[in-house]
Scaffold this active site. Structure first.
Site, PDB file in Angstrom:
ATOM      1  CB  THR A 121      -0.940   0.024   1.299  1.00  0.00           C
ATOM      2  OG1 THR A 121      -1.688  -1.282   1.365  1.00  0.00           O
ATOM      3  CG2 THR A 121      -1.852   1.158   1.205  1.00  0.00           C
ATOM      4  CG  PHE A 150      -8.440  -4.619  -2.369  1.00  0.00           C
ATOM      5  CD1 PHE A 150      -8.593  -3.320  -1.836  1.00  0.00           C
ATOM      6  CD2 PHE A 150      -7.970  -4.800  -3.541  1.00  0.00           C
ATOM      7  CE1 PHE A 150      -8.401  -2.159  -2.414  1.00  0.00           C
ATOM      8  CE2 PHE A 150      -7.856  -3.766  -4.507  1.00  0.00           C
ATOM      9  CZ  PHE A 150      -8.026  -2.421  -4.028  1.00  0.00           C
ATOM     10  CG  LEU A 151      -4.498 -10.044   1.746  1.00  0.00           C
ATOM     11  CD1 LEU A 151      -4.312 -10.249   3.347  1.00  0.00           C
ATOM     12  CD2 LEU A 151      -3.491 -11.182   0.901  1.00  0.00           C
ATOM     13  CE  LYS A 205      -5.004  -1.718   1.009  1.00  0.00           C
ATOM     14  NZ  LYS A 205      -5.859  -3.166   1.425  1.00  0.00           N
ATOM     15  CB  CYS A 261      -3.926  -2.418   7.062  1.00  0.00           C
ATOM     16  SG  CYS A 261      -2.936  -3.427   5.898  1.00  0.00           S
ATOM     17  CE  LYS A 264       0.947  -0.091   6.462  1.00  0.00           C
ATOM     18  NZ  LYS A 264       0.291   0.221   5.252  1.00  0.00           N
ATOM     19  NE  ARG A 329       1.902  -6.292  11.299  1.00  0.00           N
ATOM     20  CZ  ARG A 329       2.186  -6.397  10.032  1.00  0.00           C
ATOM     21  NH1 ARG A 329       3.215  -5.923   9.403  1.00  0.00           N
ATOM     22  NH2 ARG A 329       1.665  -7.618   9.373  1.00  0.00           N
TER      23      ARG A 329
HETATM   24  P1  NAD Z   1       4.942  -7.764   6.817  1.00  0.00           P
HETATM   25  O1  NAD Z   1       5.576  -7.020   7.653  1.00  0.00           O
HETATM   26  O2  NAD Z   1       4.198  -8.658   7.270  1.00  0.00           O
HETATM   27  O3  NAD Z   1       6.051  -8.401   5.789  1.00  0.00           O
HETATM   28  C1  NAD Z   1       7.024  -7.629   5.145  1.00  0.00           C
HETATM   29  C2  NAD Z   1       8.317  -8.351   4.944  1.00  0.00           C
HETATM   30  O4  NAD Z   1       9.140  -8.058   4.028  1.00  0.00           O
HETATM   31  C3  NAD Z   1       8.889  -9.090   6.020  1.00  0.00           C
HETATM   32  O5  NAD Z   1       8.907 -10.480   5.891  1.00  0.00           O
HETATM   33  C4  NAD Z   1      10.400  -8.311   6.055  1.00  0.00           C
HETATM   34  O6  NAD Z   1      11.249  -9.289   6.373  1.00  0.00           O
HETATM   35  C5  NAD Z   1      10.455  -8.245   4.464  1.00  0.00           C
HETATM   36  N1  NAD Z   1      11.466  -7.247   3.999  1.00  0.00           N
HETATM   37  C6  NAD Z   1      11.540  -6.186   4.490  1.00  0.00           C
HETATM   38  N2  NAD Z   1      12.599  -5.591   3.874  1.00  0.00           N
HETATM   39  C7  NAD Z   1      12.958  -6.126   2.852  1.00  0.00           C
HETATM   40  C8  NAD Z   1      13.851  -6.413   1.676  1.00  0.00           C
HETATM   41  N3  NAD Z   1      14.878  -5.227   1.505  1.00  0.00           N
HETATM   42  N4  NAD Z   1      14.080  -7.202   0.645  1.00  0.00           N
HETATM   43  C9  NAD Z   1      13.231  -8.394   1.040  1.00  0.00           C
HETATM   44  N5  NAD Z   1      12.457  -8.421   1.917  1.00  0.00           N
HETATM   45  C10 NAD Z   1      12.190  -7.503   2.863  1.00  0.00           C
HETATM   46  O7  NAD Z   1       4.143  -6.788   5.660  1.00  0.00           O
HETATM   47  P2  NAD Z   1       2.691  -7.160   5.434  1.00  0.00           P
HETATM   48  O8  NAD Z   1       1.572  -7.151   6.253  1.00  0.00           O
HETATM   49  O9  NAD Z   1       2.650  -8.327   4.380  1.00  0.00           O
HETATM   50  O10 NAD Z   1       2.560  -5.814   4.466  1.00  0.00           O
HETATM   51  C11 NAD Z   1       3.184  -5.504   3.310  1.00  0.00           C
HETATM   52  C12 NAD Z   1       2.542  -4.372   2.345  1.00  0.00           C
HETATM   53  O11 NAD Z   1       0.997  -4.813   2.093  1.00  0.00           O
HETATM   54  C13 NAD Z   1       2.157  -3.181   3.286  1.00  0.00           C
HETATM   55  O12 NAD Z   1       2.183  -2.131   2.372  1.00  0.00           O
HETATM   56  C14 NAD Z   1       0.760  -3.283   3.872  1.00  0.00           C
HETATM   57  O13 NAD Z   1       0.350  -2.006   3.958  1.00  0.00           O
HETATM   58  C15 NAD Z   1       0.101  -4.033   2.154  1.00  0.00           C
HETATM   59  N6  NAD Z   1      -1.211  -4.668   2.698  1.00  0.00           N
HETATM   60  C16 NAD Z   1      -1.194  -5.426   4.154  1.00  0.00           C
HETATM   61  C17 NAD Z   1      -2.171  -6.275   4.017  1.00  0.00           C
HETATM   62  C18 NAD Z   1      -2.380  -7.042   5.436  1.00  0.00           C
HETATM   63  O14 NAD Z   1      -3.596  -7.753   5.898  1.00  0.00           O
HETATM   64  N7  NAD Z   1      -1.183  -7.196   6.149  1.00  0.00           N
HETATM   65  C19 NAD Z   1      -3.265  -6.378   3.315  1.00  0.00           C
HETATM   66  C20 NAD Z   1      -3.284  -5.463   2.220  1.00  0.00           C
HETATM   67  C21 NAD Z   1      -1.999  -4.783   1.983  1.00  0.00           C
END
Ligand code: NAD
Length: 435
Positions: A121, A150-151, A205, A261, A264, A329
């Site tokens: 996002t 959008f999960l 988003k 999400c 933030k 979180r």
């Molecule tokens: P998360 O913190 O669970 O996972 C992020 C991963 O990226 C971690 O495993 C971390 O070790 C890895 N990482 C960090 N820097 C890195 C690098 N340089 N190279 C490789 N890997 C690296 O985050 P998330 O919850 O999966 O969210 C990711 C994105 O998706 C965010 O922007 C979030 O807003 C968005 N999003 C999240 C959700 C949700 O429900 N969690 C839903 C939709 C969108």
């Protein structure tokens, strides 16, 4: 298709696994060595219902692999997904250091036309920044696409495999074709792939999450008002939710939303607005109301104990920010724990999946129990924070035998207030004229 997913967290792992499930060859890249080692050994690092079966099957069939090396991970990829964190910076804006850092590294590694997809996002305009970072040191043609996710954690696999819609912001026909082919197996039941310009996709988003956060917050304000006027928010919920223009979902009153999400993303959209000279008044109010909602039950609890919580034993059901996830979180539980412990209360908590993560965050600030009844042993009150199904129909006799005080503060409105009174409980919930 050969796909790389950079960032293997809640989004990246679900994305990678589900693309492998539809026959693609996926390599997930993560900088967390321990996490990658775990996954290589077939151990799933997060709790997400239904994911483990797909994870194991696709590893076994060689379609899902893991590496810490960006170079190795993206070597043959036609599409590279960036599923990296975008945490809030100090001013509330999304911190793009992870995304832009990887974009910079990608430039020299690309050897042929590749589609780079922002799955994270990100603020409007990020695709342009990603493009600039890659271009600075890249000799081949590439496209940057915005494909927001959008999960919902807790239902992520189903949401990914059967999305209501797939949003894709793209600039070129080639990118549209590649993304359309990739997602075709997921939209066979007629749900649309909505192609649009990149900026609109990026804004979509934030608009979705901010709208849902606003809906929850609106209902929490109605609940707070219901308490003042002696109405029952549950009746109001049914009364308005049955209106097809409003709908039943996201109308449950409670102690606020949390997670990685909504908080933030609402803040980030406020900041995007501010940076563009637009005062998005509703959003600022949503953040403010939600913040106070998280600790709404604290004064009620304090009051119940005559203004003194020193040495009071509080049992807590739920730590995760919502049911069916181990994600803690921004969980309301953390805010309540802070308040209660500061006031001298002693907390013992139970959560079906959230305890390992909360232990990493707050350690022995609270005690932990093995099951939902042990936590009640000798407690002065039970506080319910997360609406796990297992808490919905408990054995009330067992509760009473362990906690004779029969005091329950329910932040998720799990029970019928009248029936609880009939059973002799001192039961406080949200928005039912009992504040
Ligand atoms: P998360 O913190 O669970 O996972 C992020 C991963 O990226 C971690 O495993 C971390 O070790 C890895 N990482 C960090 N820097 C890195 C690098 N340089 N190279 C490789 N890997 C690296 O985050 P998330 O919850 O999966 O969210 C990711 C994105 O998706 C965010 O922007 C979030 O807003 C968005 N999003 C999240 C959700 C949700 O429900 N969690 C839903 C939709 C969108």
């Amino acid at each position: 298709m050969k796909i790389a997913v950079v960032g293997t967290g809640y989004v990246g792992l679900v994305t990678g696994t589900c693309f492998a499930e539809t026959g693609n060859d996926v390599i997930c890249v993560d900088i967390d060595k321990a996490k990658v080692e775990k996954m290589r050994n077939g151990v799933i690092p997060i709790y997400e219902p239904g994911l483990e079966v797909l994870f194991e099957r696709n590893i076994k069939q060689g379609r899902l692999q893991f590496t810490t090396s960006l170079e190795e991970g993206i070597k043959d990829a036609k599409i590279i997904f960036l599923a990296l964190p975008t945490p809030p910076g100090e001013d509330g804006s999304a911190d793009l250091k992870y995304i832009l850092g990887v974009a910079k590294d990608l430039g020299p590694l690309l050897k042929k036309y590749t589609v780079i997809v922002d799955k994270s996002t990100v603020p409007v305009g990020t695709a342009d920044l990603v493009k600039a970072e890659i271009s600075a040191n890249c000799s081949v043609d590439f496209d940057v696409v915005s494909n927001p996710e959008f999960l919902r954690e807790g239902a992520a696999v189903n949401d990914f495999l059967k999305p209501d819609r797939v949003v894709i912001g793209r600039e070129t026909e080639v990118a549209e074709k590649v993304m359309g082919e990739l997602y075709a197996p997921f939209v066979r039941q007629g749900h649309p792939i909505i192609f649009m310009d990149i900026k609109s996709a990026e804004l979509t988003k934030y608009a979705a999450n901010a709208f849902l956060a606003t809906k929850i917050t609106f209902m929490n304000e109605i609940a707070n008002l219901a308490e003042k006027v002696g109405a029952d928010v549950e009746n109001v919920r049914k009364g308005i939710g049955t209106d097809s223009r409003i709908g039943m979902r996201f109308l449950f009153a409670g102690i606020g939303y949390g997670g990685s999400c909504f908080p933030k993303d609402v803040m980030a959209l406020s900041k995007i607005s501010e940076d563009n000279d637009y005062d998005f008044k509703i959003l600022n109010a949503v953040t403010e109301v939600n913040h106070s909602q998280k600790t709404k039950l604290f004064p009620t609890i304090l009051n119940h104990f005559g203004g003194n919580l020193k040495g009071k034993k509080i049992a807590m059901w739920g730590l995760a920010f919502k049911p069916n996830t181990d994600d803690i979180r921004e969980a309301p539980a953390l805010y309540m724990i802070d308040k209660l412990v500061e006031a001298g209360a002693i907390i013992t908590a139970y959560d079906p999946e959230g305890m390992p993560n909360i232990k990493i965050t707050i350690g022995d600030k609270i005690a932990y129990a093995k099951n939902m009844y042990d936590v009640l042993e000798g407690a002065d009150a039970l506080l319910i924070v997360t609406e796990w199904s297992v808490f919905r129909t408990p054995d009330f006799n067992k509760i009473v035998s362990k906690m004779p005080s029969k005091v329950i503060f329910d932040g998720r409105n799990l029970y019928d207030a009248d029936k609880m009174t009939e059973k002799g409980f001192d039961y406080t919930c949200i928005g039912r004229g009992n504040g």
